[in-house]
Design a protein around this motif. Structure first.
Motif, PDB file in Angstrom:
ATOM      1  N   LEU A 253      38.848  48.437  45.081  1.00 22.94           N
ATOM      2  CA  LEU A 253      38.698  47.923  46.649  1.00 22.94           C
ATOM      3  C   LEU A 253      39.750  46.366  46.780  1.00 22.94           C
ATOM      4  CD1 LEU A 253      35.497  49.524  47.653  1.00 22.94           C
ATOM      5  CD2 LEU A 253      37.815  50.198  47.710  1.00 22.94           C
ATOM      6  N   THR A 254      39.347  45.586  46.310  1.00 26.37           N
ATOM      7  CA  THR A 254      39.922  44.346  46.289  1.00 26.37           C
ATOM      8  C   THR A 254      41.288  43.876  45.197  1.00 26.37           C
ATOM      9  OG1 THR A 254      38.546  42.984  45.028  1.00 26.37           O
ATOM     10  CG2 THR A 254      37.689  43.294  47.856  1.00 26.37           C
ATOM     11  N   HIS A 255      41.314  44.387  45.020  1.00 27.96           N
ATOM     12  CA  HIS A 255      42.389  44.281  43.556  1.00 27.96           C
ATOM     13  C   HIS A 255      42.140  42.900  43.086  1.00 27.96           C
ATOM     14  CE1 HIS A 255      45.003  47.918  44.531  1.00 27.96           C
ATOM     15  NE2 HIS A 255      44.379  48.145  45.739  1.00 27.96           N
ATOM     16  N   GLN A 256      41.132  42.730  42.056  1.00 26.80           N
ATOM     17  CA  GLN A 256      40.357  41.809  41.609  1.00 26.80           C
ATOM     18  C   GLN A 256      39.766  41.551  40.408  1.00 26.80           C
ATOM     19  OE1 GLN A 256      38.046  40.165  44.652  1.00 26.80           O
ATOM     20  NE2 GLN A 256      39.562  38.150  44.867  1.00 26.80           N
ATOM     21  N   LEU A 257      40.199  41.096  39.336  1.00 27.75           N
ATOM     22  CA  LEU A 257      39.814  41.554  37.953  1.00 27.75           C
ATOM     23  C   LEU A 257      38.941  40.101  37.614  1.00 27.75           C
ATOM     24  CD1 LEU A 257      39.685  42.164  34.732  1.00 27.75           C
ATOM     25  CD2 LEU A 257      41.519  40.602  34.549  1.00 27.75           C
ATOM     26  N   VAL A 258      37.645  40.229  37.133  1.00 28.26           N
ATOM     27  CA  VAL A 258      36.589  39.241  37.225  1.00 28.26           C
ATOM     28  C   VAL A 258      37.114  38.650  35.146  1.00 28.26           C
ATOM     29  CG1 VAL A 258      34.459  37.565  37.089  1.00 28.26           C
ATOM     30  CG2 VAL A 258      35.912  39.476  39.079  1.00 28.26           C
ATOM     31  N   SER A 259      36.471  38.049  34.790  1.00 29.88           N
ATOM     32  CA  SER A 259      36.945  37.564  33.568  1.00 29.88           C
ATOM     33  C   SER A 259      35.636  36.253  33.251  1.00 29.88           C
ATOM     34  CB  SER A 259      37.981  37.417  33.238  1.00 29.88           C
ATOM     35  OG  SER A 259      38.935  36.051  33.473  1.00 29.88           O
ATOM     36  N   CYS A 260      34.917  36.315  32.613  1.00 30.61           N
ATOM     37  CA  CYS A 260      34.274  35.349  31.609  1.00 30.61           C
ATOM     38  C   CYS A 260      33.631  35.309  30.365  1.00 30.61           C
ATOM     39  CB  CYS A 260      32.494  36.106  32.003  1.00 30.61           C
ATOM     40  SG  CYS A 260      32.338  36.082  33.986  1.00 30.61           S
ATOM     41  N   TRP A 269      41.215  36.631  39.016  1.00 35.01           N
ATOM     42  CA  TRP A 269      42.046  37.186  39.301  1.00 35.01           C
ATOM     43  C   TRP A 269      43.002  37.757  40.505  1.00 35.01           C
ATOM     44  CZ3 TRP A 269      44.806  34.601  34.817  1.00 35.01           C
ATOM     45  CH2 TRP A 269      44.025  34.008  34.285  1.00 35.01           C
ATOM     46  N   ASN A 270      44.403  36.939  41.251  1.00 31.70           N
ATOM     47  CA  ASN A 270      44.761  38.009  41.773  1.00 31.70           C
ATOM     48  C   ASN A 270      45.215  39.540  41.358  1.00 31.70           C
ATOM     49  OD1 ASN A 270      45.771  39.680  44.414  1.00 31.70           O
ATOM     50  ND2 ASN A 270      46.921  38.073  44.730  1.00 31.70           N
ATOM     51  N   MET A 271      44.858  40.450  41.479  1.00 35.78           N
ATOM     52  CA  MET A 271      46.109  41.362  40.561  1.00 35.78           C
ATOM     53  C   MET A 271      46.588  42.482  41.792  1.00 35.78           C
ATOM     54  SD  MET A 271      44.903  41.118  37.610  1.00 35.78           S
ATOM     55  CE  MET A 271      45.914  42.043  36.613  1.00 35.78           C
ATOM     56  N   GLU A 272      46.993  42.069  43.004  1.00 36.07           N
ATOM     57  CA  GLU A 272      47.585  43.190  43.988  1.00 36.07           C
ATOM     58  C   GLU A 272      49.071  42.439  43.996  1.00 36.07           C
ATOM     59  OE1 GLU A 272      46.435  44.803  48.378  1.00 36.07           O
ATOM     60  OE2 GLU A 272      45.514  42.744  48.004  1.00 36.07           O
ATOM     61  N   THR A 331      53.217  24.864  34.920  1.00 39.12           N
ATOM     62  CA  THR A 331      51.706  27.077  35.121  1.00 39.12           C
ATOM     63  C   THR A 331      53.047  27.368  35.287  1.00 39.12           C
ATOM     64  OG1 THR A 331      51.846  26.011  37.005  1.00 39.12           O
ATOM     65  CG2 THR A 331      49.919  25.325  35.461  1.00 39.12           C
ATOM     66  N   TYR A 332      52.855  28.250  35.323  1.00 39.49           N
ATOM     67  CA  TYR A 332      53.519  29.659  35.623  1.00 39.49           C
ATOM     68  C   TYR A 332      52.889  31.052  35.754  1.00 39.49           C
ATOM     69  CZ  TYR A 332      57.971  32.397  36.143  1.00 39.49           C
ATOM     70  OH  TYR A 332      58.924  32.970  36.940  1.00 39.49           O
ATOM     71  N   PRO A 333      51.742  30.849  37.577  1.00 39.65           N
ATOM     72  CA  PRO A 333      50.728  32.034  37.538  1.00 39.65           C
ATOM     73  C   PRO A 333      51.903  33.573  37.614  1.00 39.65           C
ATOM     74  CG  PRO A 333      50.587  29.952  38.837  1.00 39.65           C
ATOM     75  CD  PRO A 333      51.834  29.835  37.882  1.00 39.65           C
ATOM     76  N   ILE A 334      52.830  33.344  37.644  1.00 36.87           N
ATOM     77  CA  ILE A 334      53.637  34.724  38.296  1.00 36.87           C
ATOM     78  C   ILE A 334      53.632  35.160  36.987  1.00 36.87           C
ATOM     79  CG2 ILE A 334      55.768  34.089  38.125  1.00 36.87           C
ATOM     80  CD1 ILE A 334      56.129  36.347  40.057  1.00 36.87           C
ATOM     81  N   MET A 335      53.114  34.790  35.495  1.00 36.00           N
ATOM     82  CA  MET A 335      53.178  35.502  34.634  1.00 36.00           C
ATOM     83  C   MET A 335      51.388  35.334  33.686  1.00 36.00           C
ATOM     84  SD  MET A 335      56.122  34.894  31.463  1.00 36.00           S
ATOM     85  CE  MET A 335      58.651  35.465  32.587  1.00 36.00           C
ATOM     86  N   GLY A 336      51.336  34.652  34.593  1.00 30.13           N
ATOM     87  CA  GLY A 336      49.806  34.780  33.694  1.00 30.13           C
ATOM     88  C   GLY A 336      49.587  32.971  33.498  1.00 30.13           C
TER      89      GLY A 336
END
Length: 493
Positions: A253-260, A269-272, A331-336
């Motif tokens: 619903l919020t297009h977010q990924l949570v990783s631990c 992570w903002n996946m939208e 850093t280059y967040p658009i590529m992860g």
């Protein structure tokens, strides 16, 4: 459910609500009991425990059951209150929990594997329990007869599992770093494809059946999003951990990924947002920038009378380069790449300051995290690990301010039994409430609510889950109405 809408984003830091201690060994799995203040845990100390929150605010075990072998994993189905426990001896044990969560009765024992069970899933639709193990296999068994239906072997330990009940496809991650996609049938299975991208053992998988995205986390500290839905095999690399990734959860619903990760790191992570695929690393015997030979290129070193250089790769273009041509990091967040990585000098010069804006947020769980479970409707997250500690936190990672910027400090309350539709109803109330604050009549408010609902649901099925897409459609509809009002010189109200 209640939501307070503010004019600016609120802190998304997880807030520790409770800490559950008492296990004598590592806790391998912990799940939140839906609609209850309760947690179920399984541990290496051979115990299955159901913890209920008392009036004192502390969690106390209402069920404390010991089995014959360390408990390695768990699958809990709340509607039927059936719980399946994987064990170190290879067996899967099924129990039925009473309605008051104070008693647990043994149902069946499934002789699933010859070694430790690494992961398992119960499918109510097919009445199967599917498990993977350190005997390098996946097996699926009938929960009605208790018999083995099928088994498939791999070349490495099978470490984690996800399953799509609608299509009967299973995803199996293993210690070699591969993910195998299988189609399971009553007696046989077929290998569909093998996904290769990780450089370390796969420790966690999460499958989103709506977007048809598969997320994988591995000991190479990375997360990969695999687009199984047909976009030409698109993969997105996400690097935002310092230790191996052991737990994943996607919030559609919020297009977010949570990783631990094992060091307690929690990354959201903002996946939208639109992202770029990381390039494949190119092979070359010499630097693709200056032409200097690498140290294995004997002929060129002899011809040029120079010593060979060490090979590196630019994370942005993928070219094989030497250290002199890649002296900078970015850093280059658009590529992860949320952390600084090697860039060739040419690519570094093309990166603007706004390109370095983070697309993920980072938090500290402050303990080893081997497993995670979430209840988005209550904003709860439970984590556990080898430090024998279970933590229950409030993890409201999202706000609605990005969709409805006009609202300031209005509080709306709504509630249903279904998580997805309670969120949708909240969006309806927020939109209509913002319009009512501007003086719209009740009939127009109801009409707009229907328009929004039509964006979400068609023919009784959910078609859209993106707040941004729905908000954009409503803005376009409002703009069209304003144009029509201008041309007809009549008031819509």
């Amino acid at each position: 459910m209640a939501a307070e809408i503010h004019s600016r984003p609120q802190s998304s830091r997880p807030v520790l609500l409770n800490k559950i201690e008492g296990h004598s060994d590592g806790v391998n799995a912990a799940v939140l009991i839906p609609k209850e203040d309760g947690v179920i845990t399984v541990s290496e100390d051979r115990t299955i425990r159901v913890w209920l929150k008392r009036d004192s605010g502390q969690y106390w075990p209402s069920i404390y059951h010991t089995v014959s072998s360390p408990c390695s994993c768990m699958s809990y189905h709340h509607e039927s209150r059936r719980i399946f426990i994987g064990q170190d001896n290879g067996a899967v044990v099924e129990f039925l929990i009473s309605e008051d969560f104070n008693k647990m009765n043994h149902v069946k024992t499934y002789p699933a594997h010859q070694n430790r069970v690494s992961d398992l899933i119960f499918s109510l639709e097919s009445q199967w329990v599917i498990s993977t193990g350190h005997d390098k296999s996946i097996c699926w068994m009938s929960t009605q007869s208790g018999s083995m239906l099928g088994r498939h072997s791999f070349g490495s330990w099978a470490s984690c599992l996800q399953y799509d009940s609608d299509t009967q496809h299973a995803f199996v991650g293993d210690h070699s770093g591969q993910i195998t996609l299988l189609k399971l049938d009553e007696q046989t299975c077929s290998v569909i494809t093998t996904l290769k991208g990780h450089e370390g053992s796969v420790g966690a998988l999460y499958w989103d059946p709506v977007q048809r995205w598969l997320f994988s986390g591995a000991s190479d500290n990375s997360v990969i999003m695999w687009d199984i839905g047909g976009r030409q095999g698109r993969t997105l690399l996400l690097q935002g951990h310092h230790e191996k990734v052991q737990a994943l959860w996607y919030l559609p619903l919020t297009h977010q990924l949570v990783s631990c990760s094992a060091d307690g790191g929690i990354t959201v992570w903002n996946m939208e947002t639109t992202r770029e695929e990381a390039p494949q690393w190119l092979d070359s015997d010499s630097c693709q920038k200056c032409g200097q030979p690498f140290f294995w290129n004997i002929k060129q070193m002899w011809d040029s009378k120079t010593l060979g250089l060490r090979q590196h790769h630019c994370r942005k273009c993928g070219k094989a380069i030497c250290g002199k041509c890649s002296s900078k990091r970015s850093t280059y967040p658009i590529m992860g790449f949320e952390f600084q990585v090697r860039m060739c000098d040419d690519c570094y010069d093309t990166i603007k300051e706004e390109d370095r804006t983070p697309l993920a947020t980072f938090h500290e769980g402050k303990h080893n995290i081997a497993h995670m479970d979430m209840d988005p409707s209550r904003g709860l997250m439970v984590t556990c690990g080898s430090d024998r500690v279970v933590k229950v936190t409030h993890s409201s990672f999202t706000t609605f301010t990005d969709v409805f910027p006009k609202l300031k400090s209005i509080t709306f309350c709504c509630g249903t039994e279904n998580e997805m539709f309670s969120r949708m109803l909240m969006l309806l109330f927020l939109y209509t409430g913002s319009q009512s604050g501007l003086g719209f009549q009740q009939s127009i408010i109801k009409l707009k609510a229907y328009f929004i609902l039509d964006e979400f649901v068609i023919g009784g099925k959910v078609q859209e889950t993106s707040k941004a897409s729905v908000a954009k459609s409503m803005e376009e509809a409002d703009s069209l109405q304003e144009v029509k009002h201008t041309h007809t010189h009549t008031s819509f109200l």
